[in-house]
Write a protein that holds these residues in place. Structure first.
Motif, PDB file in Angstrom:
ATOM      1  N   THR A   1      -4.141 -62.342  15.169  1.00 18.38           N
ATOM      2  CA  THR A   1      -4.630 -61.889  13.868  1.00 18.38           C
ATOM      3  C   THR A   1      -5.821 -62.735  13.417  1.00 18.38           C
ATOM      4  OG1 THR A   1      -2.409 -61.149  13.280  1.00 18.38           O
ATOM      5  CG2 THR A   1      -3.984 -61.417  11.481  1.00 18.38           C
ATOM      6  N   ALA A   2      -5.711 -64.053  13.590  1.00 17.70           N
ATOM      7  CA  ALA A   2      -6.820 -64.942  13.236  1.00 17.70           C
ATOM      8  C   ALA A   2      -8.058 -64.616  14.054  1.00 17.70           C
ATOM      9  CB  ALA A   2      -6.403 -66.403  13.457  1.00 17.70           C
ATOM     10  N   SER A   3      -7.870 -64.339  15.339  1.00 20.21           N
ATOM     11  CA  SER A   3      -8.982 -64.000  16.221  1.00 20.21           C
ATOM     12  C   SER A   3      -9.668 -62.715  15.762  1.00 20.21           C
ATOM     13  CB  SER A   3      -8.479 -63.844  17.658  1.00 20.21           C
ATOM     14  OG  SER A   3      -9.519 -63.441  18.518  1.00 20.21           O
ATOM     15  N   ALA A   4      -8.884 -61.681  15.464  1.00 19.86           N
ATOM     16  CA  ALA A   4      -9.455 -60.389  15.049  1.00 19.86           C
ATOM     17  C   ALA A   4     -10.295 -60.547  13.783  1.00 19.86           C
ATOM     18  CB  ALA A   4      -8.330 -59.378  14.823  1.00 19.86           C
ATOM     19  N   ILE A   5      -9.791 -61.283  12.818  1.00 22.36           N
ATOM     20  CA  ILE A   5     -10.508 -61.445  11.541  1.00 22.36           C
ATOM     21  C   ILE A   5     -11.816 -62.207  11.739  1.00 22.36           C
ATOM     22  CG2 ILE A   5     -10.421 -62.565   9.275  1.00 22.36           C
ATOM     23  CD1 ILE A   5      -7.353 -61.970   9.326  1.00 22.36           C
ATOM     24  N   MET A   6     -11.753 -63.339  12.451  1.00 23.77           N
ATOM     25  CA  MET A   6     -12.947 -64.174  12.623  1.00 23.77           C
ATOM     26  C   MET A   6     -14.007 -63.487  13.492  1.00 23.77           C
ATOM     27  SD  MET A   6     -11.585 -68.124  12.833  1.00 23.77           S
ATOM     28  CE  MET A   6     -10.331 -67.900  14.086  1.00 23.77           C
ATOM     29  N   LEU A   7     -13.590 -62.760  14.523  1.00 23.32           N
ATOM     30  CA  LEU A   7     -14.552 -62.066  15.385  1.00 23.32           C
ATOM     31  C   LEU A   7     -15.255 -60.949  14.623  1.00 23.32           C
ATOM     32  CD1 LEU A   7     -12.535 -61.878  18.728  1.00 23.32           C
ATOM     33  CD2 LEU A   7     -14.612 -63.214  18.329  1.00 23.32           C
ATOM     34  N   TYR A   8     -14.512 -60.241  13.766  1.00 26.52           N
ATOM     35  CA  TYR A   8     -15.164 -59.172  12.993  1.00 26.52           C
ATOM     36  C   TYR A   8     -16.176 -59.757  12.016  1.00 26.52           C
ATOM     37  CZ  TYR A   8     -16.269 -55.212  10.146  1.00 26.52           C
ATOM     38  OH  TYR A   8     -16.980 -54.229   9.489  1.00 26.52           O
ATOM     39  N   ILE A   9     -15.848 -60.884  11.399  1.00 30.82           N
ATOM     40  CA  ILE A   9     -16.810 -61.537  10.495  1.00 30.82           C
ATOM     41  C   ILE A   9     -18.097 -61.870  11.258  1.00 30.82           C
ATOM     42  CG2 ILE A   9     -17.244 -63.657   9.173  1.00 30.82           C
ATOM     43  CD1 ILE A   9     -14.224 -63.597   8.410  1.00 30.82           C
ATOM     44  N   ARG A  10     -17.937 -62.349  12.493  1.00 31.29           N
ATOM     45  CA  ARG A  10     -19.098 -62.672  13.331  1.00 31.29           C
ATOM     46  C   ARG A  10     -19.916 -61.424  13.644  1.00 31.29           C
ATOM     47  NH1 ARG A  10     -23.008 -66.193  14.835  1.00 31.29           N
ATOM     48  NH2 ARG A  10     -23.628 -65.892  17.000  1.00 31.29           N
ATOM     49  N   PHE A  11     -19.250 -60.345  14.033  1.00 32.65           N
ATOM     50  CA  PHE A  11     -19.958 -59.096  14.347  1.00 32.65           C
ATOM     51  C   PHE A  11     -20.688 -58.568  13.111  1.00 32.65           C
ATOM     52  CE2 PHE A  11     -20.043 -54.464  14.175  1.00 32.65           C
ATOM     53  CZ  PHE A  11     -20.760 -54.170  15.324  1.00 32.65           C
ATOM     54  N   ASN A  12     -20.029 -58.582  11.986  1.00 34.26           N
ATOM     55  CA  ASN A  12     -20.615 -58.081  10.741  1.00 34.26           C
ATOM     56  C   ASN A  12     -21.880 -58.864  10.381  1.00 34.26           C
ATOM     57  OD1 ASN A  12     -20.363 -56.260   8.453  1.00 34.26           O
ATOM     58  ND2 ASN A  12     -19.900 -58.068   7.232  1.00 34.26           N
ATOM     59  N   TYR A  13     -21.802 -60.177  10.526  1.00 34.16           N
ATOM     60  CA  TYR A  13     -22.949 -61.042  10.226  1.00 34.16           C
ATOM     61  C   TYR A  13     -24.121 -60.755  11.160  1.00 34.16           C
ATOM     62  CZ  TYR A  13     -25.825 -65.248  10.588  1.00 34.16           C
ATOM     63  OH  TYR A  13     -26.897 -66.111  10.680  1.00 34.16           O
ATOM     64  N   LEU A  14     -23.845 -60.675  12.459  1.00 30.94           N
ATOM     65  CA  LEU A  14     -24.923 -60.497  13.437  1.00 30.94           C
ATOM     66  C   LEU A  14     -25.627 -59.153  13.287  1.00 30.94           C
ATOM     67  CD1 LEU A  14     -23.696 -61.885  16.902  1.00 30.94           C
ATOM     68  CD2 LEU A  14     -25.507 -62.770  15.435  1.00 30.94           C
ATOM     69  N   THR A  15     -24.854 -58.080  13.133  1.00 32.39           N
ATOM     70  CA  THR A  15     -25.471 -56.749  13.069  1.00 32.39           C
ATOM     71  C   THR A  15     -26.294 -56.588  11.797  1.00 32.39           C
ATOM     72  OG1 THR A  15     -23.358 -55.880  12.231  1.00 32.39           O
ATOM     73  CG2 THR A  15     -23.831 -55.585  14.568  1.00 32.39           C
ATOM     74  N   LYS A  16     -25.803 -57.101  10.686  1.00 35.56           N
ATOM     75  CA  LYS A  16     -26.594 -57.031   9.448  1.00 35.56           C
ATOM     76  C   LYS A  16     -27.895 -57.821   9.587  1.00 35.56           C
ATOM     77  CE  LYS A  16     -23.039 -56.076   5.971  1.00 35.56           C
ATOM     78  NZ  LYS A  16     -22.343 -56.575   4.764  1.00 35.56           N
ATOM     79  N   LYS A  17     -27.809 -58.959  10.259  1.00 33.11           N
ATOM     80  CA  LYS A  17     -29.000 -59.785  10.488  1.00 33.11           C
ATOM     81  C   LYS A  17     -30.018 -59.060  11.365  1.00 33.11           C
ATOM     82  CE  LYS A  17     -30.334 -64.276  12.434  1.00 33.11           C
ATOM     83  NZ  LYS A  17     -29.839 -65.500  13.136  1.00 33.11           N
ATOM     84  N   LEU A  18     -29.554 -58.410  12.436  1.00 33.15           N
ATOM     85  CA  LEU A  18     -30.457 -57.678  13.343  1.00 33.15           C
ATOM     86  C   LEU A  18     -31.109 -56.491  12.642  1.00 33.15           C
ATOM     87  CD1 LEU A  18     -28.276 -57.760  16.587  1.00 33.15           C
ATOM     88  CD2 LEU A  18     -30.497 -58.871  16.287  1.00 33.15           C
ATOM     89  N   ILE A  19     -30.332 -55.782  11.834  1.00 36.16           N
ATOM     90  CA  ILE A  19     -30.882 -54.636  11.091  1.00 36.16           C
ATOM     91  C   ILE A  19     -31.954 -55.102  10.104  1.00 36.16           C
ATOM     92  CG2 ILE A  19     -30.327 -52.856   9.371  1.00 36.16           C
ATOM     93  CD1 ILE A  19     -27.547 -52.631  10.802  1.00 36.16           C
ATOM     94  N   ALA A  20     -31.695 -56.202   9.424  1.00 35.52           N
ATOM     95  CA  ALA A  20     -32.665 -56.738   8.453  1.00 35.52           C
ATOM     96  C   ALA A  20     -33.937 -57.188   9.159  1.00 35.52           C
ATOM     97  CB  ALA A  20     -32.035 -57.904   7.694  1.00 35.52           C
TER      98      ALA A  20
END
Length: 440
Positions: A413-432
């Motif tokens: 559960t900890a892994s799923a939450i932290m990995l999604y936060i990482r994905f969310n951060y990276l994709t928003k950064k690339l789009i910007a």
């Protein structure tokens, strides 16, 4: 991916008819193999995003180079892992495992360890094929391998049709031969298909480029560690269960085998995420990349919830598939194992939702070729959060085996939450960043 688990599923069911000690021995032997296999399979995943990116950009030469260098590295990896397992075998005697289980596991491990060589070579071809979005050909190979494995198990475990009765060593032979068949079948299949012709033909292994080797290693090594950290905590669960006794270990193996099959569905979707994200990365279309990945995350969540409900409804029935309740000599052990496994399956029902989500987000991050931070995340989730909980609840509380699995649930559960936060951060950064480039 499900095909890999079905090999173990067939072995477990057929070996389970021999008794709980034999099932525990297969569990112990496979615990060593799974650790090594995780490194090999994890390393091979570096091939897919490189081929997918090359395919998206229309660069055949780069895709062919990724295959050639990846195949060479995977072959060397398979041979090395086989040697390491042979050297690690004496550790079984130091792990406080039941002596009868260790004695049965030793000869089984030799053959299954050697089967890693063809398996990891197969993985190189599989990851290459999937990088070109051609996932059905490796699937055909795994289906054929499963038929071969089941047939050989029937002949060699029980001594059917005049073949020698070899017990769990027969299961090991079945696994080895089926994996050799698997890699040969896929190689022949790919050579015959026009789609792969320019990639497969004319591979010159005398010319090796350090730059390509380094890129695959830079992607593959962290990916191998990610899978290693997860598989290692499940392996630790096997060993902790062994400290509790052979019946706890057998029950753990049943629940682990069932949950690994539903996990493979998530892992397959993780491959889809890796391919599609890699394609969109090659096209520099980051909005579409994010939309596709999130769609796959949602699909995974829905499927894993369906599997979870199935586990809850069938938790008393599923363990009976593995053991013979008509075996009077082992009846008390079998009944105890089934009861324990049924309790573990209830925990597995919940944690497989987290397990499926973390592996599919990890696949998307690999498609982005982001591997180092996710490796740190998986280490923290499984070994700083999950393992201490498993160790304490399993060995120092009345929860025992159930406590071990609560620790697994916490880590996933900890892994799923932290990995999604990482994905969310990276994709928003690339789009910007892309939006700023378009404005400029």
């Amino acid at each position: 991916m499900l095909g890999h688990s079905f090999v173990q599923f067939a072995d477990n069911i057929m070996v389970g008819q021999l008794g709980t000690a034999e099932l525990a021995a297969v569990s112990l032997g496979n615990s060593f193999v799974f650790i090594a296999m995780s490194l090999g399979i994890g390393f091979s995943t570096a091939i897919t995003p490189l081929v997918a990116e090359a395919d998206g950009a229309g660069n055949v030469g780069a895709g062919k180079s990724a295959l050639k260098h990846g195949l060479l590295l995977c072959t060397l990896m398979g041979i090395s892992l086989f040697g390491i397992i042979l050297l690690a075998k004496p550790l079984m005697y130091l792990m406080k495992q039941p002596p009868e289980v260790v004695e049965l596991a030793m000869p089984y491990l030799d053959l299954v360890a050697f089967s890693l060589v063809p398996l990891i070579i197969f993985q190189a071809f599989k990851q290459f094929s999937e990088g070109l979005s051609q996932t059905k050909y490796p699937m055909y190979a795994t289906v054929i391998a499963n038929f071969v494995n089941i047939l050989l198990n029937y002949l060699l475990i029980f001594g059917s049709w005049g073949f020698p009765k070899m017990g769990i060593v027969g299961a090991a032979w079945g696994t080895l031969i089926s994996r050799i068949v698997m890699v040969l079948f896929l190689w022949v299949l790919l050579k015959k298909k026009k789609k792969f012709h320019d990639y497969i033909t004319g591979l010159n292994f005398r010319i090796i480029e350090k730059k390509v080797m380094r890129k695959i290693i830079d992607l593959g090594f962290p990916s191998a560690l990610q899978m290693f950290f997860e598989v290692a905590i499940f392996t630790a669960a096997v060993w902790l269960s062994g400290v509790l006794g052979k019946n706890s270990q057998a029950a753990n193996q049943i629940a682990l085998n069932l949950s690994s099959m539903t996990f493979m569905v998530g892992m397959g979707l993780g491959v889809a995420a890796m391919i599609r994200v890699g394609n969109q990365k090659g096209l520099m279309n980051f909005k579409e990349l994010r939309r596709i990945a999130q769609s796959i995350f949602l699909l995974t969540f829905v499927l894993e919830v369906i599997f979870a409900v199935s586990f809850v409804v069938l938790n008393d029935f599923l363990p009976t598939i593995y053991l013979d309740l008509g075996d009077a000599n082992n009846l008390s052990d079998n009944v105890e194992v089934i009861k324990m496994a049924a309790e573990l399956i209830l925990v597995a029902a919940v944690f497989q939702i987290s397990d499926g989500l973390q592996v599919v987000v990890l696949g998307a991050l690999r498609g982005l070729q982001d591997v180092r931070i996710p490796t740190m995340i998986t280490f923290v989730a499984y070994w700083i959060i999950g393992f201490p909980i498993s160790f304490y609840l399993g060995l120092y509380t009345p929860l025992q085996s159930t406590g071990i699995w609560i620790g697994l649930l916490s880590g996933l559960t900890a892994s799923a939450i932290m990995l999604y936060i990482r994905f969310n951060y990276l994709t928003k950064k690339l789009i910007a960043q892309k939006a700023l480039q378009e404005i400029d």
